[in-house]
Design an enzyme around this catalytic site. Structure first.
Site, PDB file in Angstrom:
ATOM      1  N   CYS A 541       0.394  -1.276  -0.031  1.00 37.24           N
ATOM      2  CA  CYS A 541      -0.279  -0.079  -0.260  1.00 37.24           C
ATOM      3  C   CYS A 541       0.953   1.482   0.168  1.00 37.24           C
ATOM      4  O   CYS A 541       1.300   1.707  -0.911  1.00 37.24           O
ATOM      5  CB  CYS A 541      -0.798   0.064   1.170  1.00 37.24           C
ATOM      6  SG  CYS A 541      -2.016   1.501   1.122  1.00 37.24           S
ATOM      7  N   HIS A 623      -4.852  -4.722  -0.408  1.00 36.87           N
ATOM      8  CA  HIS A 623      -4.037  -5.205   1.958  1.00 36.87           C
ATOM      9  C   HIS A 623      -5.255  -6.252   1.277  1.00 36.87           C
ATOM     10  O   HIS A 623      -6.009  -7.395   1.308  1.00 36.87           O
ATOM     11  CB  HIS A 623      -5.122  -4.300   2.030  1.00 36.87           C
ATOM     12  CG  HIS A 623      -4.936  -3.209   2.638  1.00 36.87           C
ATOM     13  ND1 HIS A 623      -3.940  -2.860   4.059  1.00 36.87           N
ATOM     14  CD2 HIS A 623      -5.272  -1.793   2.622  1.00 36.87           C
ATOM     15  CE1 HIS A 623      -3.161  -1.507   3.752  1.00 36.87           C
ATOM     16  NE2 HIS A 623      -4.174  -0.665   2.787  1.00 36.87           N
ATOM     17  N   GLU A 625      -3.674  -8.990   3.191  1.00 32.47           N
ATOM     18  CA  GLU A 625      -4.538  -9.146   4.717  1.00 32.47           C
ATOM     19  C   GLU A 625      -5.877  -9.001   5.013  1.00 32.47           C
ATOM     20  O   GLU A 625      -6.468  -9.395   5.607  1.00 32.47           O
ATOM     21  CB  GLU A 625      -3.423  -8.996   6.013  1.00 32.47           C
ATOM     22  CG  GLU A 625      -3.946  -7.301   5.995  1.00 32.47           C
ATOM     23  CD  GLU A 625      -2.654  -6.450   4.882  1.00 32.47           C
ATOM     24  OE1 GLU A 625      -3.150  -5.433   5.459  1.00 32.47           O
ATOM     25  OE2 GLU A 625      -2.483  -6.953   4.297  1.00 32.47           O
TER      26      GLU A 625
END
Length: 649
Positions: A541, A623, A625
């Site tokens: 990011c 992202h 995650e």
């Protein structure tokens, strides 16, 4: 101690002793009495006496405790107030209602401290100046309903507690806490965190459906459940609370839901997160201060934004009421674990009475889709739940009668009411279930033990750029077999960067082009040093943008921020469904597939760069995650494998 014969509530009120009344189920009211101790830090909460014997404590934790995590706030010196419980008894709810006063407490000069139009202007500024400039995905900005109260404060507390018991429903805790100079009475819908038997539970609630006059209907609720704004709002707070769970739970946490939280005037959507932990409950509380549903995300920057846009300190609003109860666990192995269980609802939908002034703080969650006037209405709806119960604003009698008929509490011959539980409606249940089809299986399913993945035996450092997505990222990396440490950007040493098997340069808020920001400067140094060494690097990011900039790729603001946006993009020949939280993007000429020695994966029309890879490095804008990244683990494994592959292999 726990007793069996509670005192008369009126006698308790007249005694002058500090006390708390708590309703955590439909049948019982708990009565807690004791002495008050104010402490400075969560670690100072007195869970044992001088001899080391565990004792029960109810703590009112103010918002200013975020200072313990190094976060900003308007510091009003509100005390971390502890009721050290000497007696804990219970009485039937029906008996409590019979003893509690039914009088309505007169109010004077009632109204919001910030006019509606002014609050709408604050919403516009936050969307433009904070979300629009990459400071975060969502922020909660509050306003206060205030009034004068001439009645005795203890009498008012008992009357308001009774009114909430009678007229509010669906609360997690309904409570009255009376300590010297301070009264708090509320019906909180949301458990922030609980710890029991080695398991930690969090309950993110977001998305607010305001009931129409006469009560909610399945048709109206269905329209709400299909709202993009409300759905994304819930997903964003689940992501933020999973960051906390990954910090305090060895297994990172698993999500279940979504469910409905149905109350008298509002219905919310919610998930439940659960994981294992053996931390002291005070540590759990510190690492989870405070809920993103009442602050925003990322958490540290949310506190800074709140400080910029709220005019006054929060007091206890968005803090917690934390009940620490000594464990009765006789398991011999429990001796080295926590001594207390924890139950901590968020202090929202709560009325405070100090020096003759009533204050009911309420806030709205502001996201990129927010309508300023809609957020104004949301604050009115949230305040009305408490104010309607205590008689400060008119109650919705039609809705109350429908609920009573559905419960069988009255048996008038009347048209059949709407079902009390809208979640039982098959169409509503299916709409809720369908939300999970978008989410990452990694967080929905039971997780295998970490440490036995394809990269077992390798180590990694994750550099935290002030977004605790790094805790979730580290948890996923451990499931790929890596031995992972998280190091804050201001603390990571050059020697650590040189020696780590893999450096993961993490995400964070803000403008990556800002040369005056110390955090941006250090993240550029992290990426540059690691690239110069030729050793494995993964950038995520913000750090992906920093890496792109170092390759000579343009950085530009997006026309509309991608905060909590799920997209399916091409990542080096493989489609991947990924969650994006970015306001800025790296951008190449449409159709470009390489820049220098870096391979580029970009949108074919806009040129926005989704991922990069080259000798010893890889990066991704999204992202992986996030719960929004259905293909997160697969994509993360591919990028880590590329970064770890020796140059020329």
């Amino acid at each position: 101690m726990t007793g069996t014969a509670p005192p008369s509530l009126r006698e308790l009120a007249a005694s002058g002793r500090p006390f708390a009344l708590i309703a955590r189920d439909d049948a019982t009211v708990e009565v807690l009495m004791g002495d008050v101790v104010d402490v400075e830090l969560l670690g100072d909460i007195p869970l044992a006496d001088a001899s080391g014997t565990p004792r029960e404590v109810l703590a009112l934790v103010p918002f200013r405790q975020v200072r313990e995590r190094g976060f900003e706030c308007h510091d009003d010196a509100a005390p971390l107030r502890c009721l050290v419980v000497a007696e804990h008894t219970r009485m039937p709810r029906t008996e409590a209602l019979a003893q509690l006063p039914a009088e309505q407490i007169p109010l004077t000069g009632a109204g919001f401290d910030i006019p509606d139009d002014d609050y709408a202007d604050v919403v516009r500024r936050v969307i433009a100046d904070e979300i629009g400039r990459g400071e975060g995905a969502n922020f909660v900005i509050r306003r206060d309903f205030t009034a004068g109260v001439a009645s005795d404060p203890v009498f008012a507390a008992l009357a308001w507690f009774r009114a909430l018991l009678e007229h509010e429903r669906g609360a997690y805790w309904t409570f009255a806490i009376v300590t010297p100079g301070h009264v708090a009475v509320g019906a909180s819908p949301e458990a922030h965190v609980s710890a029991k038997g080695g398991f930690v539970t969090m309950n993110p609630i977001s998305g607010t459906f305001r009931h129409p006059a006469g009560g909610a209907t399945a048709e109206a609720l269905s329209e709400f459940l299909t709202s993009t704004k409300e759905t994304e709002e819930l997903f964003m707070v689940v992501d933020e609370e999973l960051k906390m769970m990954s910090a305090v739970c060895s297994d990172g946490g698993r999500i279940t839901g979504p469910h409905l939280k149905e109350m008298s005037r509002l219905t919310h959507t919610e998930y439940v997160l659960r994981g294992r932990s053996r931390l002291d409950p005070r540590e759990i509380l510190r690492d989870t201060m405070f809920a993103p549903t009442v602050t925003g995300s990322p958490m540290q920057n949310a506190c800074t934004v709140i400080t910029r846009h709220e005019r006054t300190p929060r007091g206890y609003y968005s803090g917690v009421a934390a009940l620490f109860t000594p464990r009765a666990d006789t398991d011999p192995g429990a001796a080295d674990g926590p001594s207390h269980d924890l139950d901590a609802p968020i202090l929202i939908r709560t009325a405070y009475l100090v020096d003759g002034r009533l204050r009911v703080p309420v806030g709205a969650t502001l996201v990129r889709h927010s309508d300023p006037h809609g957020e104004v209405s949301e604050t009115h709806g949230k305040a009305a739940g408490v104010l309607g119960a205590i008689g400060a604003v008119p109650r919705d009698r039609a809705a109350e009668l429908a609920a009573l008929r559905a419960e069988g509490a009255i048996d008038e011959d009347a048209p059949a009411p709407e079902p009390r539980r809208l979640a039982d409606d098959p169409a509503i249940a299916e709409l809720l279930r369908s939300r999970n089809a978008r989410l990452a299986p990694f967080w929905l399913n039971p997780q295998d033990a970490a440490g036995h993945g394809p990269f077992e035996g390798r180590d990694a450092i994750v550099v935290d750029a002030e977004d605790r997505f790094t805790t979730m990222l580290a948890h996923q990396l451990r499931h790929l077999g890596l031995d992972v440490r998280i190091v804050h950007w201001s603390e990571v040493a050059d020697e650590e960067l040189d020696e780590a098997g893999l450096v993961v340069s993490g995400p964070g808020p803000g403008d990556p082009r800002d040369p005056s920001n110390p955090r941006m400067k250090r993240m550029r140094e992290v990426v540059a040093r690691r690239r110069a060494s030729g050793r494995p690097l993964l950038a995520v990011c913000l750090s992906h943008q920093v890496l792109a900039d170092s390759l000579g790729i343009e950085l530009a603001p997006l026309d509309r921020p991608h905060q909590g946006l799920q997209r399916t993009v091409d990542v080096f020949g493989e489609p991947a469904s990924i969650g994006f939280y970015n306001t800025f993007t790296a951008r190449v000429r449409p159709g470009a597939t390489a820049v220098g020695d870096a391979e580029v994966s970009a949108d074919p029309e806009s040129g926005d760069v989704h991922a990069l890879r080259g000798p010893g490095f890889a990066s991704v804008q999204g992202h992986l995650e996030s719960i929004l990244s259905r293909d997160g683990m697969r994509t993360l494994e591919r990028l880590v494998e590329h970064a770890l592959t020796p140059v020329g292999a």
